[in-house]
Scaffold this motif. Structure first.
Motif, PDB file in Angstrom:
ATOM      1  N   LYS A 182      19.394  21.100 -14.829  1.00  0.00           N
ATOM      2  CA  LYS A 182      19.763  21.296 -13.697  1.00  0.00           C
ATOM      3  C   LYS A 182      19.957  20.258 -12.707  1.00  0.00           C
ATOM      4  O   LYS A 182      20.958  18.801 -12.278  1.00  0.00           O
ATOM      5  N   LYS A 183      18.759  20.005 -12.551  1.00  0.00           N
ATOM      6  CA  LYS A 183      18.040  18.756 -11.500  1.00  0.00           C
ATOM      7  C   LYS A 183      18.194  17.442 -11.622  1.00  0.00           C
ATOM      8  O   LYS A 183      19.148  16.861 -10.983  1.00  0.00           O
ATOM      9  N   GLU A 184      18.452  17.094 -13.143  1.00  0.00           N
ATOM     10  CA  GLU A 184      19.431  15.545 -13.877  1.00  0.00           C
ATOM     11  C   GLU A 184      20.531  15.786 -14.078  1.00  0.00           C
ATOM     12  O   GLU A 184      20.351  14.706 -13.656  1.00  0.00           O
ATOM     13  N   ALA A 185      20.587  17.217 -14.168  1.00  0.00           N
ATOM     14  CA  ALA A 185      22.520  17.112 -14.105  1.00  0.00           C
ATOM     15  C   ALA A 185      22.542  16.067 -12.733  1.00  0.00           C
ATOM     16  O   ALA A 185      24.324  16.336 -12.671  1.00  0.00           O
ATOM     17  N   GLU A 186      22.350  16.528 -11.355  1.00  0.00           N
ATOM     18  CA  GLU A 186      22.917  16.431 -10.806  1.00  0.00           C
ATOM     19  C   GLU A 186      23.648  14.594 -10.202  1.00  0.00           C
ATOM     20  O   GLU A 186      24.106  13.844  -9.935  1.00  0.00           O
ATOM     21  N   THR A 187      22.739  13.299 -10.746  1.00  0.00           N
ATOM     22  CA  THR A 187      22.145  11.785 -11.407  1.00  0.00           C
ATOM     23  C   THR A 187      24.160  11.945 -12.017  1.00  0.00           C
ATOM     24  O   THR A 187      24.492  11.167 -12.588  1.00  0.00           O
ATOM     25  N   GLY A 188      25.047  13.062 -12.589  1.00  0.00           N
ATOM     26  CA  GLY A 188      25.455  12.982 -13.761  1.00  0.00           C
ATOM     27  C   GLY A 188      25.296  12.725 -15.378  1.00  0.00           C
ATOM     28  O   GLY A 188      26.475  12.653 -16.285  1.00  0.00           O
ATOM     29  N   PHE A 189      24.220  12.868 -15.670  1.00  0.00           N
ATOM     30  CA  PHE A 189      23.610  11.874 -16.987  1.00  0.00           C
ATOM     31  C   PHE A 189      21.795  13.598 -17.333  1.00  0.00           C
ATOM     32  O   PHE A 189      21.211  13.450 -16.123  1.00  0.00           O
ATOM     33  N   VAL A 190      22.363  14.143 -18.258  1.00  0.00           N
ATOM     34  CA  VAL A 190      20.956  14.174 -19.036  1.00  0.00           C
ATOM     35  C   VAL A 190      20.175  13.617 -19.503  1.00  0.00           C
ATOM     36  O   VAL A 190      21.126  13.447 -21.112  1.00  0.00           O
ATOM     37  N   ARG A 191      19.372  13.075 -20.132  1.00  0.00           N
ATOM     38  CA  ARG A 191      18.376  13.029 -21.524  1.00  0.00           C
ATOM     39  C   ARG A 191      17.437  13.255 -21.895  1.00  0.00           C
ATOM     40  O   ARG A 191      15.804  13.346 -20.848  1.00  0.00           O
ATOM     41  N   VAL A 192      17.448  14.337 -22.293  1.00  0.00           N
ATOM     42  CA  VAL A 192      16.554  15.034 -22.833  1.00  0.00           C
ATOM     43  C   VAL A 192      15.526  14.781 -24.208  1.00  0.00           C
ATOM     44  O   VAL A 192      16.454  14.949 -25.154  1.00  0.00           O
ATOM     45  N   LEU A 193      14.801  14.907 -24.526  1.00  0.00           N
ATOM     46  CA  LEU A 193      13.890  14.609 -25.786  1.00  0.00           C
ATOM     47  C   LEU A 193      12.575  15.759 -25.880  1.00  0.00           C
ATOM     48  O   LEU A 193      12.440  16.392 -24.809  1.00  0.00           O
ATOM     49  N   LEU A 194      13.064  16.889 -27.078  1.00  0.00           N
ATOM     50  CA  LEU A 194      12.556  17.556 -27.918  1.00  0.00           C
ATOM     51  C   LEU A 194      12.201  17.675 -28.873  1.00  0.00           C
ATOM     52  O   LEU A 194      12.774  17.360 -29.257  1.00  0.00           O
ATOM     53  N   ASN A 195      10.923  18.409 -29.283  1.00  0.00           N
ATOM     54  CA  ASN A 195       9.807  18.134 -30.505  1.00  0.00           C
ATOM     55  C   ASN A 195       9.290  19.417 -30.440  1.00  0.00           C
ATOM     56  O   ASN A 195       8.656  19.701 -29.971  1.00  0.00           O
ATOM     57  N   PHE A 196      10.238  19.578 -31.830  1.00  0.00           N
ATOM     58  CA  PHE A 196       9.909  20.883 -32.867  1.00  0.00           C
ATOM     59  C   PHE A 196       9.645  20.671 -33.929  1.00  0.00           C
ATOM     60  O   PHE A 196       9.883  20.190 -33.988  1.00  0.00           O
ATOM     61  N   PRO A 197       8.325  20.872 -34.726  1.00  0.00           N
ATOM     62  CA  PRO A 197       7.190  21.339 -33.881  1.00  0.00           C
ATOM     63  C   PRO A 197       6.463  20.863 -32.520  1.00  0.00           C
ATOM     64  O   PRO A 197       6.057  19.258 -33.005  1.00  0.00           O
ATOM     65  N   GLN A 198       5.939  21.093 -31.768  1.00  0.00           N
ATOM     66  CA  GLN A 198       5.629  20.331 -30.438  1.00  0.00           C
ATOM     67  C   GLN A 198       4.327  19.014 -31.269  1.00  0.00           C
ATOM     68  O   GLN A 198       3.838  20.975 -31.744  1.00  0.00           O
ATOM     69  N   ASN A 199       4.514  18.623 -30.388  1.00  0.00           N
ATOM     70  CA  ASN A 199       3.137  17.860 -30.981  1.00  0.00           C
ATOM     71  C   ASN A 199       2.761  17.271 -28.894  1.00  0.00           C
ATOM     72  O   ASN A 199       3.653  17.219 -27.955  1.00  0.00           O
ATOM     73  N   PRO A 200       2.224  18.779 -28.244  1.00  0.00           N
ATOM     74  CA  PRO A 200       0.214  18.576 -28.906  1.00  0.00           C
ATOM     75  C   PRO A 200       0.254  20.133 -28.729  1.00  0.00           C
ATOM     76  O   PRO A 200      -0.220  21.198 -29.959  1.00  0.00           O
ATOM     77  N   SER A 201       1.296  20.841 -29.129  1.00  0.00           N
ATOM     78  CA  SER A 201       1.175  22.306 -28.768  1.00  0.00           C
ATOM     79  C   SER A 201       1.025  23.284 -30.252  1.00  0.00           C
ATOM     80  O   SER A 201       0.488  23.851 -30.440  1.00  0.00           O
ATOM     81  N   GLY A 202       1.941  22.832 -30.996  1.00  0.00           N
ATOM     82  CA  GLY A 202       2.294  22.907 -32.382  1.00  0.00           C
ATOM     83  C   GLY A 202       3.512  24.432 -31.723  1.00  0.00           C
ATOM     84  O   GLY A 202       2.770  25.379 -32.770  1.00  0.00           O
ATOM     85  N   TYR A 203       4.292  24.359 -31.523  1.00  0.00           N
ATOM     86  CA  TYR A 203       4.910  25.605 -31.036  1.00  0.00           C
ATOM     87  C   TYR A 203       5.915  25.314 -31.268  1.00  0.00           C
ATOM     88  O   TYR A 203       6.877  24.394 -31.084  1.00  0.00           O
ATOM     89  N   SER A 204       7.263  25.804 -32.157  1.00  0.00           N
ATOM     90  CA  SER A 204       8.331  25.901 -32.253  1.00  0.00           C
ATOM     91  C   SER A 204       9.182  26.961 -31.768  1.00  0.00           C
ATOM     92  O   SER A 204       9.114  27.910 -31.602  1.00  0.00           O
TER      93      SER A 204
END
Length: 428
Positions: A182-204
Motif C-alpha cells: 500500500k505504501k508503494e502504491a501511493e506512487t501509482g506503481f508497485v514493483r515487487v520481487l518475491l522469491n520462493f523457496p526464499q533465499n536466505p530463509s528457505g521458506y515457501s
C-alpha cells in the motif's frame, strides 16, 4: 531522440501494462537490425554463401578443435561451438514453456510469453531491472533478502530498495506485506520481487498465504495501480511440507489483473542441478497482452542481452535440450531431491528439539537453506568464529541473519554442525 526501432517497439507496446512500467532505458532499448538480425536472415536465405557471422566454417559447419571436441563427443560442431541465438536455443525455449505448464498446470489456459533464455538467473533479475527500474523507482522485496537484489537495484540501477519484514509470529508476514504494498502504491506503481523457496530463509508460502499475497496485489491493481510482480523461482519445486503452495506465484499473477505484468525468473541451474551452466529464463504474462506485444517486449529484452553479453553459452543449452528429452532425467532429479529432503529432515528435527537463547531459527520448509535471526546483531562475528575456530562455513547475510546451506553439508556432519553453531552462539 529515440531510435526509430525503439519507437517502433514502444508503439507496439502502447496501451499495454509494460508501457507505463518501463524505465528510461526500457523506453530507449531496441534490438538492432545489425549483425545478429542480418545473420538470421542470411541463415535462412543465404544459400550461395553466408558471409555474415564471425565464425570459421568448413563444409557448412563451424570448425572445432579436436582438443575441445573429444570432451563432448555427443555434440555436433554447431551444438558445441556455434553462437547461440540472442534469445536462446529455440527448441529449448519451447521445451521450457511446455515444462512450465507441466509444473504449473493452471498455466495451461493462461496467456504467457515464450520464455527467453538468459545467462543465469542473476542476469535475468538484472535485465528486468534494466527494463523496468529507473533512478526514481523502488523495488520491494523481503527482509532478509539475497544480497544481490540490493546490489542490482541500488548500486547498479541507482533505484531505491525497500523491504518488508518477511516473518511475523512464525509465519509469512501478510500484514507487513500489505502495508508495504500500500505504501508503494501511493506512487501509482508497485514493483515487487518475491522469491520462493526464499533465499536466505528457505521458506515457501502455504496455499492460504499465496492466495492472500495475490489478493493484496489484485486489490491495488483494481485501484489503477500499475504493478510489476516478479517471481524469482530459482529453487522452484524443492518443497518438503504438504501445505506449501505447489505452483509458482507466477501462475497466480499471470492473469490476476490487467494492471499486473507478471514476470517469472527461473531455470535449470537449481531445478536440474546444473549450477555452472548459467542458463535461466524470463517469461512474461498479462491477461490482455497480445502476441505482437509479447514479441515487442521480447525484442526489447533481446536488446538488453545483445548490448551486454550478446548471447548465452551454447554447449549448456545443447546439453539441456538433450537431457530434458531424456526419459531418465526426472527419476535422477527425484533421487537428488530425496537427498536434499533427507538433510532438511535432519535439520528440522534438530531445530524442533533444541533451543538456543542467542539464536532464533526463521521459518523454513523448502529449498537449499535455513537461517537464524541473531538478536545480538553479531551474525558476522558468529560466522568468523565458526570458520576460524571450527572450520564451519556459513554466510552472514547481514548483521542479524546467519544463513546455513544444509544442501551442501553431508548428512553425517549436520548434527555436529548445528550443535557447534548453537554452542558458539551461546559463547558469544
Amino acid at each position: 531522440m529515440l531510435n526509430p526501432l525503439a519507437q517502433e517497439l514502444n508503439n507496439a507496446l502502447s496501451g499495454s501494462i509494460a508501457e507505463p512500467l518501463f524505465s528510461e532505458l526500457g523506453k530507449r532499448i531496441f534490438f538492432p537490425n545489425g549483425i545478429i538480425a542480418q545473420s538470421g536472415e542470411a541463415k535462412k536465405l543465404g544459400k550461395t554463401a553466408n558471409g555474415t557471422i564471425g565464425m570459421t566454417v568448413i563444409d557448412g559447419h563451424p570448425v572445432t578443435l579436436e582438443a575441445i571436441k573429444k570432451y563432448a563427443p555427443e555434440l555436433t560442431d554447431a551444438e558445441l561451438v556455434a553462437y547461440a541465438p540472442t534469445a536462446g536455443n529455440m527448441e529449448l525455449r519451447e521445451i521450457w514453456k511446455e515444462k512450465l505448464i507441466q509444473k504449473n498446470p493452471s498455466l495451461k489456459t493462461k496467456n504467457f510469453s515464450l520464455p527467453v533464455l538468459v545467462p543465469g538467473l542473476t542476469a535475468g533479475i538484472s535485465y528486468i531491472a534494466d527494463l523496468f527500474l529507473g533512478q526514481n523507482d523502488a523495488l520491494l522485496a523481503a527482509d532478509p533478502s539475497w544480497d544481490n537484489y540490493a546490489l542490482i537495484c541500488e548500486t547498479r540501477r541507482g533505484a531505491s530498495f525497500h523491504q518488508f519484514t518477511l516473518f511475523a509470529d512464525g509465519k509469512f508476514n501478510i500484514d507487513g506485506f500489505e502495508k508495504a504494498v500500500k505504501k508503494e502504491a501511493e506512487t501509482g506503481f508497485v514493483r515487487v520481487l518475491l522469491n520462493f523457496p526464499q533465499n536466505p530463509s528457505g521458506y515457501s508460502p502455504t496455499k492460504d498465504e499465496a492466495e492472500k499475497i495475490c489478493q493484496i496485489l489484485k486489490a491495488e491493481a483494481e485501484k489503477g495501480v500499475k504493478i510489476l510482480a516478479i517471481s524469482d523461482d530459482a529453487y522452484f519445486g524443492l518443497n518438503y511440507e504438504q501445505d506449501i503452495n505447489p505452483e509458482s506465484l507466477f501462475a497466480k499473477t499471470a492473469d490476476l489483473h490487467k494492471n499486473i505484468l507478471a514476470v517469472k525468473i527461473d531455470g535449470p541451474t537449481k531445478e536440474d542441478f546444473v549450477w555452472g551452466f548459467r542458463s535461466g529464463f524470463l517469461t512474461f504474462a498479462n491477461p490482455e497482452m497480445t502476441e505482437d506485444q509479447y514479441n515487442a517486449l521480447i525484442k526489447k529484452l533481446m536488446g538488453i542481452i545483445r548490448s551486454s553479453v550478446s548471447c548465452a553459452s551454447t554447449p549448456g543449452q545443447s546439453i539441456l535440450v538433450k537431457a530434458i528429452k531424456d526419459p531418465v532425467l526426472e527419476e535422477q532429479k527425484l533421487n537428488f531431491k530425496k537427498i536434499l529432503e533427507e538433510r532438511y529432515r535432519i535439520v528440522r528435527d534438530f531445530i524442533d528439539s533444541h533451543s538456543c537463547s542467542k539464536l532464533e531459527p526463521l521459518p523454513f520448509n523448502s529449498g537449499y537453506f535455513m537461517s537464524f535471526y541473531v538478536p545480538s546483531k553479531k551474525a558476522c562475528e558468529l560466522r568468523v568464529k565458526l570458520l576460524n575456530e571450527y572450520g564451519i562455513g556459513t554466510v552472514a547475510i547481514d548483521e542479524k541473519t546467519l544463513r546455513v546451506a544444509f544442501s551442501s553439508i553431508e548428512k553425517e556432519k549436520l548434527l555436529n554442525v548445528y550443535e557447534t553453531i548453537y554452542k558458539v552462539a551461546e559463547e558469544l
